[in-house]
Design a protein around this motif. Structure first.
Motif, PDB file in Angstrom:
ATOM      1  N   GLY A   1       0.745  -1.083   0.819  1.00 50.22           N
ATOM      2  CA  GLY A   1      -0.055   0.097   0.425  1.00 50.22           C
ATOM      3  C   GLY A   1       1.048   1.003   0.023  1.00 50.22           C
ATOM      4  O   GLY A   1      -0.319   2.610   0.321  1.00 50.22           O
TER       5      GLY A   1
ATOM      6  N   SER B   1      -0.516   3.800   5.774  1.00 52.14           N
ATOM      7  CA  SER B   1       0.147   3.708   3.953  1.00 52.14           C
ATOM      8  C   SER B   1      -0.319   4.681   3.525  1.00 52.14           C
ATOM      9  O   SER B   1      -1.665   5.158   3.461  1.00 52.14           O
ATOM     10  CB  SER B   1      -0.085   2.527   4.019  1.00 52.14           C
TER      11      SER B   1
ATOM     12  N   ALA C   1      -1.937   3.261   1.152  1.00 52.99           N
ATOM     13  CA  ALA C   1      -3.523   2.756   1.088  1.00 52.99           C
ATOM     14  C   ALA C   1      -4.323   3.531   2.019  1.00 52.99           C
ATOM     15  O   ALA C   1      -5.329   3.547   1.066  1.00 52.99           O
ATOM     16  CB  ALA C   1      -3.163   1.678   0.931  1.00 52.99           C
TER      17      ALA C   1
END
Length: 535
Positions: free
Chosen positions: A236, A390, A392
């Protein structure tokens, strides 16, 4: 009533060996079918076609890549459409590709066609028959005159079939296929969408572009013109989008991207590796992508892979890029030795500066949206609130908050973007913290203080005496029979050095420090934001 006995011959079917003048109409067909003649359809068809088309040259091929019916620039007309035999299959299409959800595809089993290519006329017969557990499809190409023009046509069709036409070579299940869908996805990627700190991104781009532009330098220094990179780190954080941006840029410059999904196939993993590197060498200079490198390479195929990577075969012009979420699982022959993978780029959870860059990226995307109020102060707040996120997680915070906020706005519900994204960050923070709690943690052994070692010594002495008394555990055969004093002394003598060593190890552990990076033979340099480049 007659006493004459009946004629015994009337009770049997009369079989005559006298040839009937009319003959059996099926006999000839059955004789041909049952006579166990040698099967050679290619020879049989070739012989018939030579008789049908005297003065024509004839070439035969079963290479599926020489698809003359699908070769651009060839005009095709069926000689007898009513005698054309095709196999039909359904091909589903993406829903967003158009109003039609699928199409019918035809595969020719038998057919005769007139072809026109570069004002020259040809005749093509296609015939398919079973061989073993599969079918073979043979093409018979005729031309009135020498076969040179037929060879030129087949060569042109083969060259076109081996070229990429808005496609990317993908290796999976033992075969190379051209994937147009992946090419379209790659075209959506841009370096501007790769949110990394400036120095880190610049170093990566220079590594890729510098390799392809420095062939002369490598040759001048008598060095193999090849390079390997590894992108690693928790999922991610931008490895995949970086790969897409590299593939897009290389493709635009004429350096074919080749993507490997798996080495598992009918030919075995080593056979697949040989096919992958053979294709890469054929397309050199090119970039070879090995995603999830830790799952592609294992104990059984590692040696063969390393030999393909830097063995006797020349790999000039190959830029090999591997990615992994589990750098610790890689064999040291991959993770630590230069000339195989020369540079390692850590895609770690973003630092605060990197989070600011990512939030500013979204601020720019939303600047023309009048419904979203996104001041600079909010940028700094979001960066502070998303520690350990992250990329993500950051993306999910923006996507979910924007969807929720815009839907609430359409429904007339009161709210603002700032409240929405802070709420989503709070929710994601709980998920992140819960994941950290549930994630298994490797056990650690704390150093044992010297005073505790001193207290342990009497306990070890007691263990030594106990073991000396019972060499088989507690007693011999569970009968309570103890060994003689001589045997006990010998056992205590044998076990004493082991326990002394254990005590000494516990004592030394008090002063043991953490392992040094230099102990692994790896030098590191830290880029801004905590990114580490392994040398």
């Amino acid at each position: 009533m007659s006493n004459t006995p009946p004629d015994v011959s009337d009770a049997f079917v009369k079989v005559s060996f006298q040839e009937d003048s009319d003959g059996d109409p099926f006999y000839g067909h059955w004789f041909d079918q049952a006579s166990a003649k040698h099967s050679g359809p290619t020879i049989l068809i070739s012989e018939y076609l030579r008789k049908l088309y005297p003065g024509h040259s004839l070439l035969r091929t079963s290479d599926y890549r020489l698809n003359l019916l699908g070769f651009p620039g060839v005009d095709v007309q069926a000689i007898s459409p009513s005698e054309l035999i095709t196999s039909i299959r359904f091909q589903p299409l993406p829903k967003n590709a158009g109003p039609v959800p699928g199409a019918i595809a035809h595969q020719v089993q038998y057919g005769a066609f007139k072809l026109t290519w570069q004002t020259k006329n040809f005749i093509l017969y296609i015939a398919t028959w079973p061989v073993g557990f599969s079918d073979v499809s043979m093409h018979f190409l005729l031309h009135e005159g020498p076969e040179d023009l037929s060879r030129e046509l087949l060569l042109s069709a083969g060259i076109w079939a081996d070229q990429l036409h808005d496609e990317i070579w993908v290796f999976n299940q033992g075969f190379w296929n051209k994937d147009g869908g992946l090419w379209k996805e790659v075209q959506k990627a841009n370096w501007s969408d790769v949110i990394l700190e400036d120095e880190f991104k610049a170093a990566l781009k220079k590594d890729v572009n510098g390799f392809f532009s420095s062939e002369w330098t490598y040759k001048q220094l008598a060095l193999p013109w090849k390079r390997g990179l590894i992108m690693y780190g928790p999922p991610g954080n931008g490895k995949t989008i970086s790969i897409k941006a590299i593939m897009k840029e290389c493709d635009a410059k004429g350096y074919s991207p080749l993507y490997v999904k798996s080495f598992q196939s009918w030919m075995g993993e080593e056979g697949s590796m040989a096919a992958v590197f053979a294709k890469a060498r054929q397309n050199s200079p090119c970039v070879l992508i090995l995603e999830d490198l830790d799952s592609l390479i294992n104990d059984s195929n590692r040696s063969f892979f390393l030999n393909e990577l830097d063995g006797l075969q020349g790999n000039d012009g190959l830029l090999v890029i591997g990615t992994t979420n589990h750098f610790d699982r890689l064999d040291p022959g991959l993770s630590t030795r230069p000339s195989r993978f020369d540079r390692k780029y850590l895609y770690d959870d973003p630092s605060r500066d990197a989070r600011v860059l990512y939030v500013q990226y979204w601020q720019g995307k939303l600047k023309d949206n009048d419904k979203v109020d996104f001041p600079d102060g909010l940028v700094q707040e979001i960066a502070d609130l998303t520690d350990r996120f992250s990329f993500a997680y950051l993306k999910e915070a923006f996507v979910s908050s924007l969807v929720t906020f815009l839907l609430d706005d359409e429904d007339g519900k009161a709210g603002d973007f700032e409240t929405s994204i802070k709420s989503q960050i709070k929710t994601l923070r709980k998920q992140l913290d819960k994941g950290a709690i549930e994630r298994p943690v490797a056990p650690t052994v704390a150093p044992v203080p010297r005073e505790l070692v001193k207290d342990v010594r009497p306990l070890l002495d007691a263990v030594a005496r106990k073991l000396a008394l019972s060499p088989y555990g507690s007693s011999s055969n569970g009968m309570g029979i103890l060994p003689s004093a001589g045997i006990a002394a010998a056992n205590e003598k044998d076990i004493r050095p082991l326990l002394d060593a254990l005590a000494q190890r516990l004592s030394l552990s008090e002063h043991a420090g953490p392992p040094r990076s230099g102990d692994e033979g790896i030098s590191t340099s830290t880029l801004p934001g905590g990114h580490v480049k392994w040398e």
